[in-house]
Design a protein around this motif. Structure first.
Motif, short mmCIF file in Angstrom:
data_model
loop_
_atom_site.label_atom_id
_atom_site.label_comp_id
_atom_site.label_asym_id
_atom_site.label_seq_id
_atom_site.Cartn_x
_atom_site.Cartn_y
_atom_site.Cartn_z
N SER A 166 -5.71 -1.30 -0.01
CA SER A 166 -5.59 -1.60 1.70
C SER A 166 -6.70 -2.45 1.96
O SER A 166 -7.88 -2.65 1.54
CB SER A 166 -5.61 -0.39 2.13
N PRO B 174 -7.97 8.30 -0.50
CA PRO B 174 -8.61 7.58 0.11
C PRO B 174 -9.14 6.25 -0.97
O PRO B 174 -9.48 5.25 -0.68
CB PRO B 174 -9.81 8.42 0.95
N ARG B 175 -9.45 6.92 -2.30
CA ARG B 175 -9.81 5.93 -3.15
C ARG B 175 -8.91 5.04 -3.64
O ARG B 175 -9.48 3.94 -3.79
CB ARG B 175 -10.39 6.86 -4.67
N ASN C 245 -7.99 -1.95 5.13
CA ASN C 245 -8.39 -0.90 6.10
C ASN C 245 -8.53 0.56 5.44
O ASN C 245 -7.64 1.01 5.82
CB ASN C 245 -7.88 -1.18 7.35
N THR C 246 -9.56 0.94 4.91
CA THR C 246 -9.55 2.20 4.21
C THR C 246 -9.65 3.39 5.32
O THR C 246 -8.90 4.38 5.27
CB THR C 246 -10.68 2.35 3.19
N ASP C 247 -10.30 2.87 6.37
CA ASP C 247 -10.31 3.99 7.37
C ASP C 247 -8.81 4.41 8.09
O ASP C 247 -8.88 5.68 8.50
CB ASP C 247 -11.41 3.39 8.95
N THR D 137 -7.52 7.26 6.12
CA THR D 137 -8.37 8.60 6.57
C THR D 137 -7.73 9.11 7.70
O THR D 137 -7.36 10.31 7.54
CB THR D 137 -10.05 8.26 6.78
N THR E 243 0.88 -1.21 -0.04
CA THR E 243 0.01 -0.12 0.16
C THR E 243 0.70 1.23 -0.05
O THR E 243 0.41 2.24 -0.92
CB THR E 243 -0.92 0.06 1.16
N SER F 122 -8.61 2.42 -0.80
CA SER F 122 -9.72 1.39 -0.71
C SER F 122 -9.63 0.35 -1.72
O SER F 122 -10.23 -0.75 -1.53
CB SER F 122 -11.10 2.26 -1.26
#
Length: 231
Positions: A178, A171-172, A180-182, A185, A27, A175
């Protein structure tokens, strides 16, 4: 939601990194467009470690940077408080002496290391000043510290483009790659609220470090801070 808040409570941060450990290095490569490899080389050169010296690689994660020191004959100790990240690294490099540790209370004796380095980890520590004092404590007199951390591009138009990337594009992309997108953030928020280059340099001075200097990488997206423990 498996992410830490900007309060940066150690258990929350550790749990968040545990959750992204399996795909963390991939990532990082994708989100940085491969720049993370350039940053690692620059950090290693700034540390300037020689065979026979002992280096603490703090917030080492999976040990990606630690293995480069070890391969060069440096006595490196990778340290992190995410057991999930270290487990991934230990499977890849069982020869590395991973140590679980919190940057604000390092499990090492005074004046243990010739150099301490921390890359993209200081921003995640609950108490920056305390962590920098701990790094000072475990460094030998005349030893050095190198901090590689996200920073603030100095040219306003580039800074605007970069902040748009952080807020909308990153973030896109996260997603897609990864688990864990959060967590990414949190990455954006923690970068945008982190001190700029001169502010961090002043923090290093307050913690007792001397000969503090910094230089920008990638237009100021990242800054390398270097300092020395007084003899």
């Amino acid at each position: 939601m498996n992410r830490a808040s900007l309060e940066k409570k150690p258990r929350e941060v550790a749990r968040m990194f545990d959750g992204v450990a399996q795909r963390y290095d991939l990532t990082n490569d994708v989100l940085s467009l491969g720049q993370d490899r350039i940053w690692r080389v620059a950090t290693r050169k700034a540390v300037g470690a020689r065979p026979g010296e002992r280096v603490l690689d703090l917030a080492a994660g999976t040990g990606t940077s630690s293995e480069e020191y070890a391969d060069a004959g440096i006595d490196v100790v990778p340290c992190d408080f995410s057991t999930g990240m270290m487990a991934v690294g230990k499977r890849r490099r069982p020869d590395l002496p991973f140590v679980a540790g919190d940057a604000t209370a390092l499990p090492f004796a005074d004046q243990t290391f010739d150099a301490v380095t921390i890359s993209f980890g200081l921003r995640n520590v609950v108490d920056t000043d305390r962590a920098l004092r701990e790094m000072l404590r475990v460094t030998r007199p005349g030893g050095r510290l190198v901090v590689c951390e996200f920073s603030r591009p100095s040219w306003a138009p580039f800074r605007a483009v970069y902040e748009t990337y952080l807020g909308q594009v990153l973030p896109r992309v996260a997603s897609l790659v990864s688990s864990n997108t959060d967590a990414y953030t949190y990455l954006t928020e923690s970068i945008l609220t982190w001190p700029a280059q001169r502010e961090l340099a002043a923090t290093l001075q307050r913690a007792g470090w001397r000969q503090v200097a910094y230089r920008n990488l990638s237009g100021g997206i990242v800054a390398l801070h270097r300092a020395v423990r007084p003899a």
